[in-house]
Design a protein around this motif. Sequence first.
Motif, PDB file in Angstrom:
ATOM      1  N   GLU A 305       0.811  -1.242  -0.060  1.00  0.00           N
ATOM      2  CA  GLU A 305       0.107  -0.036   0.077  1.00  0.00           C
ATOM      3  C   GLU A 305       0.832   1.193   0.050  1.00  0.00           C
ATOM      4  N   VAL A 306       1.841   1.179   0.803  1.00  0.00           N
ATOM      5  CA  VAL A 306       2.961   2.421   0.799  1.00  0.00           C
ATOM      6  C   VAL A 306       3.432   2.572  -0.713  1.00  0.00           C
ATOM      7  N   PHE A 307       3.942   1.586  -1.221  1.00  0.00           N
ATOM      8  CA  PHE A 307       4.343   1.529  -2.678  1.00  0.00           C
ATOM      9  C   PHE A 307       3.491   2.299  -3.677  1.00  0.00           C
ATOM     10  N   LEU A 308       2.405   1.662  -3.520  1.00  0.00           N
ATOM     11  CA  LEU A 308       1.343   2.138  -4.397  1.00  0.00           C
ATOM     12  C   LEU A 308       0.830   3.559  -4.353  1.00  0.00           C
ATOM     13  N   ARG A 309       0.722   4.038  -3.012  1.00  0.00           N
ATOM     14  CA  ARG A 309       0.596   5.581  -2.705  1.00  0.00           C
ATOM     15  C   ARG A 309       1.881   6.316  -3.242  1.00  0.00           C
ATOM     16  N   ILE A 310       2.841   6.043  -2.810  1.00  0.00           N
ATOM     17  CA  ILE A 310       4.117   6.668  -3.373  1.00  0.00           C
ATOM     18  C   ILE A 310       4.293   6.695  -4.794  1.00  0.00           C
ATOM     19  N   THR A 311       4.347   5.546  -5.375  1.00  0.00           N
ATOM     20  CA  THR A 311       4.476   5.458  -7.014  1.00  0.00           C
ATOM     21  C   THR A 311       3.380   5.536  -7.747  1.00  0.00           C
ATOM     22  N   GLY A 312       2.065   5.446  -7.262  1.00  0.00           N
ATOM     23  CA  GLY A 312       1.125   5.316  -8.185  1.00  0.00           C
ATOM     24  C   GLY A 312       0.814   4.076  -8.776  1.00  0.00           C
ATOM     25  N   ARG A 313       1.841   3.084  -8.749  1.00  0.00           N
ATOM     26  CA  ARG A 313       1.622   1.673  -9.275  1.00  0.00           C
ATOM     27  C   ARG A 313       2.420   0.585  -8.249  1.00  0.00           C
ATOM     28  N   ARG A 314       2.196  -0.641  -8.767  1.00  0.00           N
ATOM     29  CA  ARG A 314       2.665  -1.530  -8.060  1.00  0.00           C
ATOM     30  C   ARG A 314       4.169  -1.876  -8.336  1.00  0.00           C
ATOM     31  N   ALA A 315       4.848  -2.505  -7.485  1.00  0.00           N
ATOM     32  CA  ALA A 315       6.373  -2.887  -7.817  1.00  0.00           C
ATOM     33  C   ALA A 315       6.607  -3.663  -8.978  1.00  0.00           C
ATOM     34  N   GLU A 316       5.493  -4.338  -9.413  1.00  0.00           N
ATOM     35  CA  GLU A 316       5.824  -5.474 -10.684  1.00  0.00           C
ATOM     36  C   GLU A 316       5.548  -4.625 -12.013  1.00  0.00           C
ATOM     37  N   ASP A 317       5.111  -3.431 -11.865  1.00  0.00           N
ATOM     38  CA  ASP A 317       4.515  -2.867 -13.068  1.00  0.00           C
ATOM     39  C   ASP A 317       5.684  -2.269 -13.823  1.00  0.00           C
ATOM     40  N   GLY A 318       5.767  -2.046 -15.140  1.00  0.00           N
ATOM     41  CA  GLY A 318       6.837  -1.233 -15.687  1.00  0.00           C
ATOM     42  C   GLY A 318       7.487  -2.034 -16.883  1.00  0.00           C
ATOM     43  N   THR A 319       8.622  -1.882 -17.096  1.00  0.00           N
ATOM     44  CA  THR A 319       9.327  -2.666 -18.173  1.00  0.00           C
ATOM     45  C   THR A 319      10.790  -2.372 -17.407  1.00  0.00           C
ATOM     46  N   GLY A 320      11.622  -3.455 -18.213  1.00  0.00           N
ATOM     47  CA  GLY A 320      13.037  -3.648 -17.365  1.00  0.00           C
ATOM     48  C   GLY A 320      13.935  -2.569 -17.548  1.00  0.00           C
ATOM     49  N   ASP A 321      15.034  -2.731 -16.737  1.00  0.00           N
ATOM     50  CA  ASP A 321      15.966  -1.789 -16.509  1.00  0.00           C
ATOM     51  C   ASP A 321      16.569  -1.486 -17.884  1.00  0.00           C
ATOM     52  N   ALA A 322      17.268  -0.332 -18.420  1.00  0.00           N
ATOM     53  CA  ALA A 322      17.829  -0.226 -19.722  1.00  0.00           C
ATOM     54  C   ALA A 322      19.212  -0.629 -19.601  1.00  0.00           C
ATOM     55  N   GLY A 323      19.859  -1.124 -20.627  1.00  0.00           N
ATOM     56  CA  GLY A 323      21.369  -1.747 -20.808  1.00  0.00           C
ATOM     57  C   GLY A 323      21.142  -3.188 -20.678  1.00  0.00           C
ATOM     58  N   PRO A 324      22.562  -3.883 -20.948  1.00  0.00           N
ATOM     59  CA  PRO A 324      22.244  -5.113 -21.264  1.00  0.00           C
ATOM     60  C   PRO A 324      22.605  -5.811 -19.974  1.00  0.00           C
ATOM     61  N   ALA A 325      22.222  -7.323 -19.870  1.00  0.00           N
ATOM     62  CA  ALA A 325      22.008  -8.012 -18.469  1.00  0.00           C
ATOM     63  C   ALA A 325      23.340  -8.588 -18.568  1.00  0.00           C
ATOM     64  N   GLU A 326      24.373  -7.843 -17.666  1.00  0.00           N
ATOM     65  CA  GLU A 326      25.535  -8.581 -17.493  1.00  0.00           C
ATOM     66  C   GLU A 326      25.413  -9.692 -16.506  1.00  0.00           C
ATOM     67  N   ARG A 327      26.068 -10.772 -16.677  1.00  0.00           N
ATOM     68  CA  ARG A 327      26.317 -11.590 -15.591  1.00  0.00           C
ATOM     69  C   ARG A 327      27.024 -10.956 -14.410  1.00  0.00           C
ATOM     70  N   THR A 328      26.662 -11.313 -13.356  1.00  0.00           N
ATOM     71  CA  THR A 328      27.103 -10.782 -12.008  1.00  0.00           C
ATOM     72  C   THR A 328      28.120 -11.017 -11.351  1.00  0.00           C
TER      73      THR A 328
END
Length: 335
Positions: A305-328
Motif C-alpha cells: 500500500e505504501v508503494f502504491l501510494r508513493i509511486t502510483g503503481r505496484r512494484a511489478e509494473d513497468g518495463t525492464g531496466d535499460a542496458g545489457p544484462a551482464e552476468r554478475t
Amino acid sequence: MSPGPHAVLAEGLEKRYGEKRALDGFDLTVARGTVHGLLGPNGAGKTTVVRILSTLVRLDGGRAEVAGIDVAGRPREVRRRIGLTGQYAAVDEITTARQNLVMFGRLFHLGKKAAECRAAELLEQFALTDAADKGVKEFSGGMRRRLDLATSMILAPQVLFLDEPTTGLDPRGRNEVWEAVRSLVAGGTTVLLTTQYLDEADKLADRIAVIERGRTIADDTPAALKQQIGGDRIEVVVQEAADLPAALRVVARVTGAEPDSDPEARRVAAPVTDRVAALTEVVRTLQDEKIPVEDIGLRRPTLDEVFLRITGRRAEDGTGDAGPAERTREAGRAA
C-alpha cells in the motif's frame, strides 16, 4: 582509509543509455552492518544502481563510494571488498557444491588448501554440509541460491549486493535465502537488496529506499514508511456484492473517514484511530442492519500500500531496466 559510518554512499548518480535516463540524480546512503532495501517498479533503475556500485557499469555523473572507496576512481579496490549475487544462480550444475566453492576460491586467487578450508567454512555457514558432495543439479531452488550466496562470500566482503535474489523461488526457498541473509548481516556484512517482493523488504530491511524514474523518492524505515499512509485500518468483506454500498455507508459513518472499496473482492476499508471501539461499533451496526459479512478485522498498512501510494503503481509494473544484462559474478573478482 576508514570506511566511516556508511558502507555505501551515492550522490546524484546519472546514467544514460542513448536518450533514456536510467538514473537521474539518484541518492543513497547505506549504514554499515545493515540491510538496505531498494524498491521500485521494473525500469525504475534498481539494477543500474547495483551495476554502477559494483563497478560493472561506469556512471555518467555524480559520485559513489563503497566501503569508503571511490567507485569511479579506484574500481579494483572496490571489487576486493564486495560480493554480488544476481537474479539467477550462477553456479555449475555439473559439479558438487564443494567443488563449486573450491573453484571460485581458486578464481579469487586462494591457494588450494585455503580454498578447500574456505569452502568447508561456507558449507557450514549456509547449512549445506550434508549436501556438500552432491551434484548441484540435484539441489532445490533455495539450496542453489544459498550456494550462489556462498560463492559471493568467498573473500568475506564488507558489502554484498543482492539483485532480486529470490526471483522464481517457492516460499520455502525464499525463507532459506532470507535466513542466509540474516546470518550474513549478523556477522557484520552490509547488504544492499533490490527486490520487487514487498514482504521480502519488510522482513529483511532496516531501511528502504524507493526509486522511481532514476531518482530516490522515499527513504526510511519500513515502520516509518507505513506510518505515512496512516495507522490501523478496519476492513470488511461482505458476503454479497449487492451489500457493498450499505457496508460503505456503515464504515464511513463509524470511522468518519472516506472508505476505500474493492468491488471485485467485496471489500471496504478505512483508517481508524480508536481501533477497538471502531471495530465494536462497525460489527454492531452491520448486525443491526442485517448486512451479512464474510470477514471483518483490523490490520496495519502493508508496504504494498505504501508503494502504491508513493509511486502510483505496484512494484511489478513497468518495463525492464535499460542496458545489457551482464552476468554478475564479475564484480566480486579482484582484477
